[in-house]
Design a protein around this motif. Structure first.
Motif, PDB file in Angstrom:
ATOM      1  N   PRO A 217       0.784  -1.230   0.000  1.00  0.00           N
ATOM      2  CA  PRO A 217       0.000   0.000   0.000  1.00  0.00           C
ATOM      3  C   PRO A 217       0.823   1.291   0.000  1.00  0.00           C
ATOM      4  N   THR A 218       2.141   1.223  -0.073  1.00  0.00           N
ATOM      5  CA  THR A 218       2.942   2.426   0.152  1.00  0.00           C
ATOM      6  C   THR A 218       2.967   3.353  -1.051  1.00  0.00           C
ATOM      7  N   SER A 219       2.690   2.836  -2.244  1.00  0.00           N
ATOM      8  CA  SER A 219       2.750   3.589  -3.503  1.00  0.00           C
ATOM      9  C   SER A 219       4.168   3.989  -3.861  1.00  0.00           C
ATOM     10  N   VAL A 220       5.150   3.297  -3.284  1.00  0.00           N
ATOM     11  CA  VAL A 220       6.560   3.557  -3.583  1.00  0.00           C
ATOM     12  C   VAL A 220       6.945   2.844  -4.873  1.00  0.00           C
ATOM     13  N   LEU A 221       7.654   3.553  -5.746  1.00  0.00           N
ATOM     14  CA  LEU A 221       8.207   2.961  -6.955  1.00  0.00           C
ATOM     15  C   LEU A 221       9.711   2.812  -6.753  1.00  0.00           C
ATOM     16  N   HIS A 222      10.161   1.579  -6.576  1.00  0.00           N
ATOM     17  CA  HIS A 222      11.568   1.319  -6.318  1.00  0.00           C
ATOM     18  C   HIS A 222      12.365   1.398  -7.620  1.00  0.00           C
ATOM     19  N   VAL A 353       1.672  12.272   4.391  1.00  0.00           N
ATOM     20  CA  VAL A 353       1.694  11.390   3.231  1.00  0.00           C
ATOM     21  C   VAL A 353       3.037  10.683   3.184  1.00  0.00           C
ATOM     22  N   ALA A 354       3.008   9.378   3.030  1.00  0.00           N
ATOM     23  CA  ALA A 354       4.246   8.598   3.015  1.00  0.00           C
ATOM     24  C   ALA A 354       4.970   8.759   1.687  1.00  0.00           C
ATOM     25  N   GLY A 355       6.207   9.188   1.763  1.00  0.00           N
ATOM     26  CA  GLY A 355       7.083   9.203   0.599  1.00  0.00           C
ATOM     27  C   GLY A 355       6.574  10.018  -0.566  1.00  0.00           C
ATOM     28  N   ARG A 356       6.897   9.548  -1.771  1.00  0.00           N
ATOM     29  CA  ARG A 356       6.451  10.163  -3.016  1.00  0.00           C
ATOM     30  C   ARG A 356       5.573   9.165  -3.743  1.00  0.00           C
ATOM     31  N   PRO A 357       4.274   9.215  -3.553  1.00  0.00           N
ATOM     32  CA  PRO A 357       3.384   8.211  -4.159  1.00  0.00           C
ATOM     33  C   PRO A 357       3.528   8.187  -5.678  1.00  0.00           C
ATOM     34  N   ALA A 358       3.457   6.973  -6.243  1.00  0.00           N
ATOM     35  CA  ALA A 358       3.670   6.815  -7.679  1.00  0.00           C
ATOM     36  C   ALA A 358       2.563   6.031  -8.359  1.00  0.00           C
ATOM     37  N   SER A 359       1.530   5.612  -7.599  1.00  0.00           N
ATOM     38  CA  SER A 359       0.528   4.739  -8.186  1.00  0.00           C
ATOM     39  C   SER A 359      -0.880   5.287  -7.953  1.00  0.00           C
ATOM     40  N   ALA A 360      -1.859   4.402  -7.947  1.00  0.00           N
ATOM     41  CA  ALA A 360      -3.268   4.791  -7.905  1.00  0.00           C
ATOM     42  C   ALA A 360      -3.795   4.960  -6.487  1.00  0.00           C
ATOM     43  N   PHE A 361      -2.911   5.042  -5.513  1.00  0.00           N
ATOM     44  CA  PHE A 361      -3.304   5.147  -4.116  1.00  0.00           C
ATOM     45  C   PHE A 361      -2.215   5.877  -3.354  1.00  0.00           C
ATOM     46  N   VAL A 362      -2.587   6.361  -2.185  1.00  0.00           N
ATOM     47  CA  VAL A 362      -1.670   7.121  -1.341  1.00  0.00           C
ATOM     48  C   VAL A 362      -1.771   6.584   0.075  1.00  0.00           C
ATOM     49  N   LEU A 363      -0.635   6.381   0.717  1.00  0.00           N
ATOM     50  CA  LEU A 363      -0.599   5.924   2.102  1.00  0.00           C
ATOM     51  C   LEU A 363      -0.390   7.133   3.004  1.00  0.00           C
ATOM     52  N   VAL A 364      -1.236   7.249   4.034  1.00  0.00           N
ATOM     53  CA  VAL A 364      -1.132   8.396   4.933  1.00  0.00           C
ATOM     54  C   VAL A 364      -1.072   7.930   6.377  1.00  0.00           C
TER      55      VAL A 364
END
Length: 420
Positions: A217-222, A353-364
């Motif tokens: 769920p983090t929306s992180v793009l490694h 907001v966690a990190g830099r979201p890169a997808s269709a969801f955001v983790l908060v």
């Protein structure tokens, strides 16, 4: 091995092995698991007194589970976003796009309904998917959704000795491994480091490694280079790219950081889904990309005719240049909508907001998120709880990216809930 829950994490005699409530950065704990009971399904939930009981927020590092026959503990790996939605709720809990299906997709799926008397033939769809990713058809295995791929892995790779799952991430891979009797180890990424992957945290002798990119769920793009660093002979590296088609990057024509076309990495297995962007969760269609010999092992564990004829038609349609171009346009619009959501959430006091979201969801991160989630439900909004993901805790929520008008309405309600 003695039950690790008998020992407090502070015991120097058990350094590197930790209890679920506390974790040591960069270490690995031995874990045995068994399936957990599902939480109640969709629909309004009764409001608890002090709030639902959940595990303390985890620190980075490994997390341990009891052995077979012991009482299960820890996050419920079987809980998913669809359990959050219900009648009358605006759905920000499920990461499936709900726009109308384009004709180039709807027409072949509808036409396939006229061929249901014949058994499904995966050949044309497999060839189409292979062509999209620059691979021979033998390096493609079509599945009934990406989730089936995780079950095939767990059942077919019986010789795996040290499987590791990098969390927080989609819980089905670990749930499938545990259900098949595997001993699973977790690597927990650090919230203070924006849940970014450090390849050094993964044990050198892990022969199965599972990680999502972008991660749910983090929306992180490694970075692809960090993932590629985990590949080595004798290891199966599973990269869950179910949301890869939602990502964009300046100057990149295709999917940034995807490994779907990489054929040079030993043991790489890429998991893909067509259900998110195209709203096909009910049709169940996904696929695996990897070495032909590995896919043959997985196919041997797959039921006959596992993918339906309409799903195969969808796979073929979604592999065309028209579909890929449409995906890129959707991902670009999604990026703009995501920036709007991040800006609105970041403006709220107490919301991180966690990190830099890169997808269709955001983790908060929201203090008291369990109560906030229930308050939002009472106001007509469904968001995804975070405490069922290993490595998170009761102060995390996942919010799906929607259009700006929906985001504005949601964040206004969230602000009122937080002020109450």
């Amino acid at each position: 091995m003695r039950n690790i829950h008998e020992h407090p994490c502070g015991d120097a005699a058990h350094a590197g092995i930790c209890c679920p409530a506390r974790h040591v950065p960069g270490r690995i704990a031995d874990m045995r698991g068994q399936p957990t009971e599902s939480l109640p399904g969709a629909g309004p939930e009764p409001e608890p007194g002090p709030g639902p009981r959940a595990e303390p927020e985890a620190e980075p590092g490994p997390e341990a589970e009891p052995g077979p026959g012991a009482e299960a503990s820890g996050p419920d790996l079987t809980h998913h976003g669809d359990a959050e939605v219900g009648p009358g709720l605006v759905d920000l809990a499920v990461n499936v796009r709900r726009d109308p299906m384009p004709d180039w997709l709807a027409d072949p799926v509808t036409a396939a309904l006229g061929d249901l008397a014949a058994y499904p033939d995966p050949g044309p769809a497999r060839a189409a998917v292979a062509a999209r990713h620059g691979r021979p058809p033998a390096e493609v295995l079509l599945t009934a959704g990406a989730a089936e791929g995780f079950v095939l892995l767990a059942r077919a790779l019986t010789d795996v000795r040290r499987p590791v799952v990098v969390h927080p991430q989609f819980t089905e891979p670990e749930a499938a491994l545990r259900a098949a009797g595997h001993r699973v180890e977790r690597v927990l990424l650090d919230a203070d480091d924006d849940f970014r992957l450090d390849p050094a945290l993964v044990p050198d002798d892990a022969d199965l490694v599972v990680i999502g990119n972008p991660t749910n769920p983090t929306s992180v793009l490694h970075p692809a280079a960090d993932l590629a660093a985990l590949a080595r002979p004798g290891r199966v590296l599973v990269v869950d790219e179910a949301f890869a088609d939602t990502t964009v990057a300046p100057g990149v024509a295709g999917e940034p950081e995807s490994l779907a076309a990489r054929r040079d990495l030993p043991g790489l297995l890429v998991v893909r889904s067509l259900t998110k962007t195209w709203g096909l969760a009910g049709l169940r269609i996904g696929y695996l990309l990897g070495e032909a010999a590995l896919l043959q092992r997985l196919a041997a564990a797959q039921p006959l005719w596992a993918v339906s004829t309409p799903a195969l038609a969808a796979a073929s349609a979604c592999a065309t240049p028209v579909a890929v171009e449409a995906e890129r346009a959707i991902a670009a619009r999604l990026a703009a909508d995501r920036e709007h959501l991040v800006a609105r959430l970041s403006a709220l006091p107490g919301v991180r907001v966690a990190g830099r979201p890169a997808s269709a969801f955001v983790l908060v991160h929201v203090p008291g998120a369990a109560d906030v989630r229930l308050a939002l439900r009472r106001r007509g909004w469904a968001v995804r709880r975070g405490d069922t993901f290993p490595g998170l805790g009761p102060d995390w929520l996942r919010v799906a990216v929607r259009d700006p008008a929906t985001t504005d309405a949601f964040t206004e309600v969230l602000a009122e809930v937080l002020e109450a």
